[in-house]
Every structure is written in C-alpha cells, then in structure tokens.
Motif scaffolding. Structure first.
Motif, PDB file in Angstrom:
ATOM      1  N   PHE A  88       0.835  -1.198   0.000  1.00 52.78           N
ATOM      2  CA  PHE A  88       0.000   0.000   0.000  1.00 52.78           C
ATOM      3  C   PHE A  88       0.873   1.253   0.000  1.00 52.78           C
ATOM      4  N   PHE A 133      -5.646  -5.298  -3.563  1.00 50.36           N
ATOM      5  CA  PHE A 133      -6.479  -4.279  -2.924  1.00 50.36           C
ATOM      6  C   PHE A 133      -5.620  -3.111  -2.466  1.00 50.36           C
ATOM      7  N   PHE A 152      -5.957   0.782  -3.593  1.00 47.28           N
ATOM      8  CA  PHE A 152      -6.283   1.760  -2.562  1.00 47.28           C
ATOM      9  C   PHE A 152      -5.190   2.819  -2.424  1.00 47.28           C
ATOM     10  N   PRO A 209      -6.288   6.348  -4.267  1.00 44.63           N
ATOM     11  CA  PRO A 209      -7.068   7.348  -3.535  1.00 44.63           C
ATOM     12  C   PRO A 209      -6.334   7.930  -2.342  1.00 44.63           C
ATOM     13  N   ALA A 210      -5.465   7.132  -1.737  1.00 47.65           N
ATOM     14  CA  ALA A 210      -4.688   7.652  -0.611  1.00 47.65           C
ATOM     15  C   ALA A 210      -3.775   8.787  -1.066  1.00 47.65           C
ATOM     16  N   THR A 268     -10.117  11.143  -6.095  1.00 52.47           N
ATOM     17  CA  THR A 268      -9.996  10.379  -4.851  1.00 52.47           C
ATOM     18  C   THR A 268     -11.185   9.435  -4.678  1.00 52.47           C
ATOM     19  N   SER A 311     -10.962   6.617  -7.204  1.00 57.85           N
ATOM     20  CA  SER A 311      -9.936   5.658  -6.820  1.00 57.85           C
ATOM     21  C   SER A 311     -10.403   4.745  -5.696  1.00 57.85           C
ATOM     22  N   LEU A 312     -11.197   5.300  -4.770  1.00 51.89           N
ATOM     23  CA  LEU A 312     -11.751   4.478  -3.695  1.00 51.89           C
ATOM     24  C   LEU A 312     -12.677   3.399  -4.262  1.00 51.89           C
ATOM     25  N   SER A 356     -10.687   0.721  -5.961  1.00 56.76           N
ATOM     26  CA  SER A 356      -9.984  -0.147  -5.019  1.00 56.76           C
ATOM     27  C   SER A 356     -10.798  -1.388  -4.647  1.00 56.76           C
ATOM     28  N   LEU A 357     -12.095  -1.367  -4.921  1.00 57.40           N
ATOM     29  CA  LEU A 357     -12.943  -2.526  -4.623  1.00 57.40           C
ATOM     30  C   LEU A 357     -12.836  -3.602  -5.694  1.00 57.40           C
TER      31      LEU A 357
END
Length: 400
Positions: free
Chosen positions: A22, A143, A147, A150-151, A256, A259-260, A263-264
């Motif tokens: 991550f 994942f 993720f 978006p971070a 953001t 991107s979240l 991430s799914l």
C-alpha cells in the motif's frame, strides 16, 4: 492445530506485505495525484508525461532485474532496501525545480528501487503459505495497490504538491523499519523460510513448460492491463479537469472518490472468478468485454457524472483481468521455482507498455483531443477480447 497455525502465519505475512505494498502504491501515485497542482504551478503535460514514462521504464526494467535477483536474495532485504532507496530519491524530486532533468532522473530511480518489492514479495508469500492462503494474500496486495491511488489523492487534497512526495517518502522509511523488525521476528520464531536459488542449480521449470501454461497469452494480458491500470489511471485527474471542466480542487476530490471505488475491484473480480468455477480464461475474457463496452459508453455519454461512472467501470473491468493475472496465474507457477522471475518479467511488460503509452497519451491529448483518445482506449478493450478468446490447446493446465 496445524491448520490454525498456518492460517495465523498467513494472516501475519499477508497483513505485513499488504501494508508495505500500500505504501509503495501511495508513492507510485504521488505524481499522478499532484499533476493538476503541478500544471497550475507551471509544469507542462509533456514534462510530467516524460517524467512518468521514465519512471515506468525504470520500474519495468527493475522488475525484470529484481525479479531474477528475488529468486536468490532474501525478500526481507529486497523489500527494505527498495523502500529506503526509493524514499531518498522521491523526497528530493520536488525540490529540484531549477534542475528538471536531474529531478526527472531521480524520480525514475525511485521507480527502479520500488521495483525491488513486488516480485520477491510474491515469491515469499507463495513459499510460506498454503495455496489458498497465498491467493488471499495476493488479493490483499491487489487491494492495497488499488487503494494506494485514492490515498495519494487524499494527500494531494490535504497538502501542497511538494509535501505529497515528502509524506509518501516518510511513510516508506517507517515501513522499511517495520519490515525489518517483523521479518526478524518471523525468522526467530521459525514461521518463515527462504528458498534461494543457487548458481548452477537447474530450474524445476522450463521455457517450454511456461509456454504450456499460457505465458504468451498472459504476457499480452499484462501489457494491456498495464496500460489501462497505470497510464489511463495516471491521466484520470487531468482528464477530469481538462475534458470535463472541473476545477483543480474538484478534480482532485473526484479522483480520490473514483480511486476508492476502483480499489474494490479485486474483491469483485475474485467473486466473479469464484462464480465462474475458478476459470481464469473465462474471467479474463468477460473482464475485457466489459472494459470495451464501458469505454465505448464513456465516449458516447458526455454528461460528467455518467461519463466518469462509465470510465471508472471500464478501469475496474481491466483491473479485474489484472487481478486474475497477479493473484491467480502467477501463484500457479509455484511448482516451477520461478515465481519471482516470472512475476518480475510480467511486471516488466506491464510497466514498459505503460511507459510507452504515457508518452503517446501525453502527445495524443494535444494532437487528437480527449474524445478521440477515448476511442483508442476502446481499442485496447477490443484487443483484450481478442486475446481472451479461448484459443488454448486441449490439455493446458489453466484450470487447476
């Protein structure tokens, strides 16, 4: 009791590797997230595109080299060294505004150092967990990678663009320290082992065997998904601002959120994979069909909300094919003894393709416009459908 112990070990390993990966992806997406602010500060699309492309080229070549090295050196040192050296190169990049060529080179070097992590990590997981646990661990890596984007976007929302690189670099240093400490504890408790290949040792696998396991097909899958999940996503914040006419602040916030959602993807892809009888080929084909369809809808539907929704769905579909590649296909090569080398090779293809695509896309925006570039992306989905068609010979071991 042994089953419970194996599960616990897999949980520890999977958690550590996912957190580390991550952090890697936050650093990798820092430039993309900071692009709108950098453009406002006077940087050009051409420079940012070139910096990104050089980064991906170094990352790609590094994957090839470090994948090979990862079969011979402990993952602990590969991961730790990669994080530390990448942090040093990345933190200097934003403060060389008067020496842009040097800044670009340092940023590219950070890409090479980050390439020291994934292939050795995949090998470490494959050799220290049960197959079903290894698959779940790599789902965690997927994942974490999705993720990370978006971070990075959140960092770009909270800080000025220079600080985005500083914060991500500090996170890499902290993660490097945690990696050394955790790996040392794992070793002392006898929870892990390393299988290093020595000079002169004959490979359990062979090029011929890799061909029988569809290495050509999944090499092409790596190339296409690399372009979409890396280059298309890289330009997404700029697309939102320039083509859909949102402000820089709005564009960063929308990126953001997008991107979240993206991430799914890994969980959705693995669910579909399970529903399809754990058939890799069928899952990849369906994902590419969805990719082409959603890119086409993006082209024909100009309304911003729906346009963004369809574009995100297209990216998610392509990322779904990538999830099957990294979380299923690579792990099934465990018995060849070449997990790190093959993973590095496939990652090399993925990011080299992304590097070339980034240069093309940067120039295409000016030459043909965003609308026509969307048609190019539709073409990528169509190519994926062709690659995903069931041309395999009978007896191919792709459904084991």
């Amino acid at each position: 009791m042994k089953i419970r112990q194996n599960t616990k070990i897999a949980l520890y390993i999977g958690t550590l590797c996912s957190v580390a990966y991550f952090v890697v992806y936050v650093a990798r997406n820092a430039l993309s997230a900071a692009t709108p602010q950098m453009l406002a500060a006077g940087y050009t699309e051409a420079y940012i595109g070139s910096a990104s492309s050089l980064f991906f080229m170094f990352y790609a070549v590094g994957q090839l080299i470090n994948g090979w090295i990862g079969d011979r050196i402990k993952a602990k040192w590969m991961i730790t060294g990669g994080l530390v050296f990448a942090a040093i190169a990345s933190v200097v990049f934003p403060y060389l505004e008067t020496q842009l060529t040097l800044a670009m080179l340092l940023y590219a070097l950070s890409g090479f150092f980050l390439s020291m992590i994934y292939a050795p990590m995949t090998k470490f997981i494959a050799e220290n967990t049960e197959p079903i646990h290894a698959e779940r661990c790599t789902v965690g890596l997927a994942f974490a990678s999705f993720f990370g984007s978006p971070a990075a976007g959140i960092l770009a929302t909270l800080f000025i663009w220079e600080s985005v690189f500083v914060v991500s670099s500090l996170a890499m240093i902290v993660m490097a320290v945690m990696t050394v400490l955790c790996f040392t504890v794992f070793e002392r408790r006898g929870m892990v082992h390393y299988t290093a290949r020595v000079r002169g040792e004959k490979s359990k696998g062979s090029v011929k065997e890799l061909f029988s396991r569809q290495i050509v097909k999944y090499s092409l899958v790596s190339i296409l998904t690399g372009i979409i999940r890396t280059s298309v996503v890289f330009w997404l914040p700029t697309y939102i601002v320039q083509y859909l006419h949102f402000s820089e602040t709005q564009g960063t916030a929308i990126f953001t959120v997008c991107s979240l959602v993206i991430s799914l993807t890994t969980f959705i892809a693995m669910f579909i994979y399970g529903r399809l009888g754990r058939d890799m080929d069928k899952t990849v084909l369906i994902m590419f069909i969805a990719t082409a369809a959603f890119f086409l809808l993006t082209y024909f539907v100009p309304y911003p909300i729906f346009n963004i929704a369809f574009l995100v769905l297209a990216i998610m579909a392509a990322n779904g094919a990538a999830t099957i590649l990294w979380s299923v296909y690579c792990l099934r090569l465990r018995d060849t003894g070449l997990v790190s080398s093959v993973t590095g090779y496939l990652d090399f293809l993925s990011y080299m393709a992304a590097a070339i695509a980034n240069i093309i896309f940067a120039n295409a925006v000016t030459a043909i416009g965003w609308g026509n570039l969307l048609l190019v992306w539709v073409g990528l989905g169509v190519l994926g459908i062709i690659i995903g068609l069931p041309f395999k010979k009978r007896g191919c071991s792709c459904k084991k």
